[in-house]
Design an enzyme around this catalytic site. Structure first.
Site, PDB file in Angstrom:
ATOM      1  N   GLY A   1      11.291 -15.061  42.189  1.00 56.11           N
ATOM      2  CA  GLY A   1      10.052 -15.823  42.139  1.00 56.11           C
ATOM      3  C   GLY A   1      10.331 -17.241  41.690  1.00 56.11           C
ATOM      4  O   GLY A   1      10.825 -17.471  40.587  1.00 56.11           O
ATOM      5  N   SER A   2      10.047 -18.211  42.559  1.00 55.24           N
ATOM      6  CA  SER A   2      10.319 -19.619  42.232  1.00 55.24           C
ATOM      7  C   SER A   2       9.021 -20.386  41.989  1.00 55.24           C
ATOM      8  O   SER A   2       8.953 -21.596  42.212  1.00 55.24           O
ATOM      9  CB  SER A   2      11.125 -20.285  43.356  1.00 55.24           C
ATOM     10  N   GLY A   3       8.005 -19.656  41.526  1.00 60.78           N
ATOM     11  CA  GLY A   3       6.756 -20.310  41.148  1.00 60.78           C
ATOM     12  C   GLY A   3       6.877 -20.951  39.778  1.00 60.78           C
ATOM     13  O   GLY A   3       7.981 -21.150  39.257  1.00 60.78           O
ATOM     14  N   ALA A   4       5.754 -21.261  39.171  1.00 55.89           N
ATOM     15  CA  ALA A   4       5.747 -21.973  37.896  1.00 55.89           C
ATOM     16  C   ALA A   4       6.478 -21.206  36.800  1.00 55.89           C
ATOM     17  O   ALA A   4       7.263 -21.787  36.043  1.00 55.89           O
ATOM     18  CB  ALA A   4       4.300 -22.250  37.480  1.00 55.89           C
TER      19      ALA A   4
ATOM     20  N   ARG B   1      -0.513 -14.696  41.742  1.00 51.82           N
ATOM     21  CA  ARG B   1      -0.875 -15.474  40.560  1.00 51.82           C
ATOM     22  C   ARG B   1      -2.232 -15.051  40.013  1.00 51.82           C
ATOM     23  O   ARG B   1      -3.153 -14.741  40.751  1.00 51.82           O
ATOM     24  CB  ARG B   1      -0.890 -16.970  40.897  1.00 51.82           C
TER      25      ARG B   1
ATOM     26  N   ARG C   1      -5.456  -9.767  33.353  1.00 53.36           N
ATOM     27  CA  ARG C   1      -4.134  -9.344  33.827  1.00 53.36           C
ATOM     28  C   ARG C   1      -4.218  -8.002  34.544  1.00 53.36           C
ATOM     29  O   ARG C   1      -3.514  -7.760  35.518  1.00 53.36           O
ATOM     30  CB  ARG C   1      -3.171  -9.250  32.634  1.00 53.36           C
TER      31      ARG C   1
ATOM     32  N   ASN D   1       0.182  -6.491  42.824  1.00 55.19           N
ATOM     33  CA  ASN D   1       1.559  -6.756  42.441  1.00 55.19           C
ATOM     34  C   ASN D   1       2.455  -5.524  42.540  1.00 55.19           C
ATOM     35  O   ASN D   1       3.674  -5.651  42.652  1.00 55.19           O
ATOM     36  CB  ASN D   1       1.598  -7.336  41.025  1.00 55.19           C
TER      37      ASN D   1
ATOM     38  N   VAL E   1       8.330  -9.866  33.921  1.00 55.42           N
ATOM     39  CA  VAL E   1       7.451 -10.899  33.378  1.00 55.42           C
ATOM     40  C   VAL E   1       6.114 -10.926  34.118  1.00 55.42           C
ATOM     41  O   VAL E   1       5.083 -11.275  33.557  1.00 55.42           O
ATOM     42  CB  VAL E   1       8.125 -12.287  33.454  1.00 55.42           C
ATOM     43  N   THR E   2       6.130 -10.536  35.383  1.00 49.44           N
ATOM     44  CA  THR E   2       4.930 -10.560  36.221  1.00 49.44           C
ATOM     45  C   THR E   2       3.785  -9.773  35.572  1.00 49.44           C
ATOM     46  O   THR E   2       3.998  -8.677  35.053  1.00 49.44           O
ATOM     47  CB  THR E   2       5.230  -9.951  37.604  1.00 49.44           C
TER      48      THR E   2
ATOM     49  N   ASP F   1       3.175 -13.582  22.921  1.00 50.90           N
ATOM     50  CA  ASP F   1       1.989 -13.472  22.081  1.00 50.90           C
ATOM     51  C   ASP F   1       2.365 -13.638  20.603  1.00 50.90           C
ATOM     52  O   ASP F   1       1.646 -14.298  19.838  1.00 50.90           O
ATOM     53  CB  ASP F   1       1.314 -12.109  22.277  1.00 50.90           C
TER      54      ASP F   1
ATOM     55  N   ARG G   1       3.008 -17.257  19.866  1.00 52.73           N
ATOM     56  CA  ARG G   1       1.730 -17.963  19.711  1.00 52.73           C
ATOM     57  C   ARG G   1       1.101 -17.647  18.348  1.00 52.73           C
ATOM     58  O   ARG G   1       0.557 -18.526  17.680  1.00 52.73           O
ATOM     59  CB  ARG G   1       0.773 -17.561  20.837  1.00 52.73           C
TER      60      ARG G   1
ATOM     61  N   HIS H   1       0.206  -6.546  26.433  1.00 54.70           N
ATOM     62  CA  HIS H   1       0.282  -7.993  26.616  1.00 54.70           C
ATOM     63  C   HIS H   1      -1.006  -8.392  27.331  1.00 54.70           C
ATOM     64  O   HIS H   1      -1.056  -8.552  28.541  1.00 54.70           O
ATOM     65  CB  HIS H   1       1.507  -8.368  27.457  1.00 54.70           C
TER      66      HIS H   1
END
Length: 334
Positions: A29-32, A101, A108, A115, A138-139, A168, A171, A195
């Site tokens: 995956g080469s997204g953000a 996305r 989620r 997915n 991670v998805t 989390d 954060r 998550h």
């Protein structure tokens, strides 16, 4: 004169070049999020061999070319990628960020089945090329898709886990640090469970230098607390939604979180992370659901799960988190 002839006149060939396999990391995956992970790995010199894979050949080619142009500033790390999974052969770690996305306002859990279909295509290809790798999911929704990855891959449980509540917890510590006006790495506190929206803040364990805050402020984390520490946990849950609302996606915080996970696998340091693991048989949970608990991470993946001394309320919330996921997970088709 060809380029090869010029090279041969410039230097004497002694032995073939060898690909650096010790730190080979594949990011699917080469997204953000994927690019956040890739840049964090390269900037911190965690991996000398990063491979990007994406079904969008044009996009991944552009990202690879862009990063290759930066390699003189990155200790000459090797960056490659494309749509062909043979490029990923013999990876030490494979990070899964590919997927649909999360939309503004979408939970989620709303992403689940879409997915799952993506994972049904990705994971067999990874397993074929890197049968001994560690899979880091991670998805989103991370916990359920970690279960899916575990079932599809056939890998032992120590080699499949999700990034889960590691972000989390980061954060949580950052926000607590603001309230106490100390450095984030000097505040200790964990978020466990899903998550997502049903995550559990372990207020009983929040401490600074071994001073457990609950001992001097018993109401911490409750609605009766006049100082509203409970709003810190609410801000942790809301954090991802706020970032998505403001910029459309999350990237940097999750990128650095996952890079830190990968580093501790490659370095075999036995560090503690809040990772999504199979909790069947723990805290009264019977089903094979994946939730975040403190885990000890090394070169083979998960080595131990730390069994926190949760109070009755925290344990009940963890069980509720497990039930929420199981009610969705049990009906998945994959």
């Amino acid at each position: 004169m060809t380029t090869i002839e010029t090279v041969e006149k410039c230097m004497r060939h002694i032995a073939p070049h060898v690909e650096n396999m010790d730190t080979k990391v594949t990011i699917v995956g080469s997204g953000a999020v994927g690019m956040g992970v890739a840049t964090a790995l390269l900037i911190q010199e965690i991996s000398k061999n990063v491979v990007l894979v994406d079904m969008d050949g044009k996009r991944v080619a552009g990202e690879v070319l862009d990063l290759q142009h930066a390699t003189p500033f990155l200790s000459n790390s090797q960056v490659s990628g494309g749509t062909d999974y043979t490029l990923t052969k013999n990876s030490r770690v494979c990070v899964l960020t590919a997927g649909v996305r999360q939309d503004v306002g979408e939970s989620r859990l709303g992403l689940v089945q879409r997915n799952v279909e993506v994972f049904k295509k990705i994971i067999p290809a990874i397993v074929e090329q890197s049968p001994n790798c560690v899979l880091v999911v991670v998805t989103n929704p991370c916990d359920i898709l970690t279960y899916v990855a575990w079932k599809i891959s056939g890998f032992p449980p120590e080699r499949v886990f999700g990034s889960g509540c590691d972000l989390d917890s980061a954060r949580f510590r950052a926000l607590l640090a603001q309230k106490f006006e100390v450095a984030p790495n000097s505040v200790h506190g964990n978020i466990i469970g899903e998550h997502g929206d049903s995550s559990v803040a372990v207020w009983s364990g929040v401490n600074i230098a071994g001073l457990f805050v609950k001992d001097i402020h018993p109401a911490i984390g409750t609605e009766e607390d006049p100082e509203r520490f409970i709003d810190v946990h609410k801000a942790v849950i809301q954090g991802a939604y706020d970032v998505i609302k403001l910029k459309g996606y999350t990237s940097w915080a999750v990128g650095y979180t996952v890079a830190n996970i990968v580093k501790d696998i490659l370095d075999n340091v036995y560090a503690v992370h809040m990772l999504s693991v199979n909790v069947a048989g723990l805290y009264g949970i019977k089903e094979s659901v994946f939730l975040s608990l403190p885990t000890i991470l090394g070169s083979k993946g998960i080595h131990e799960i730390i069994l926190l001394m949760l109070n009755d309320e925290e344990q009940q919330k963890l069980q509720e988190s497990a039930k929420l996921l199981w009610d969705i997970q049990k009906d998945l088709v994959f």
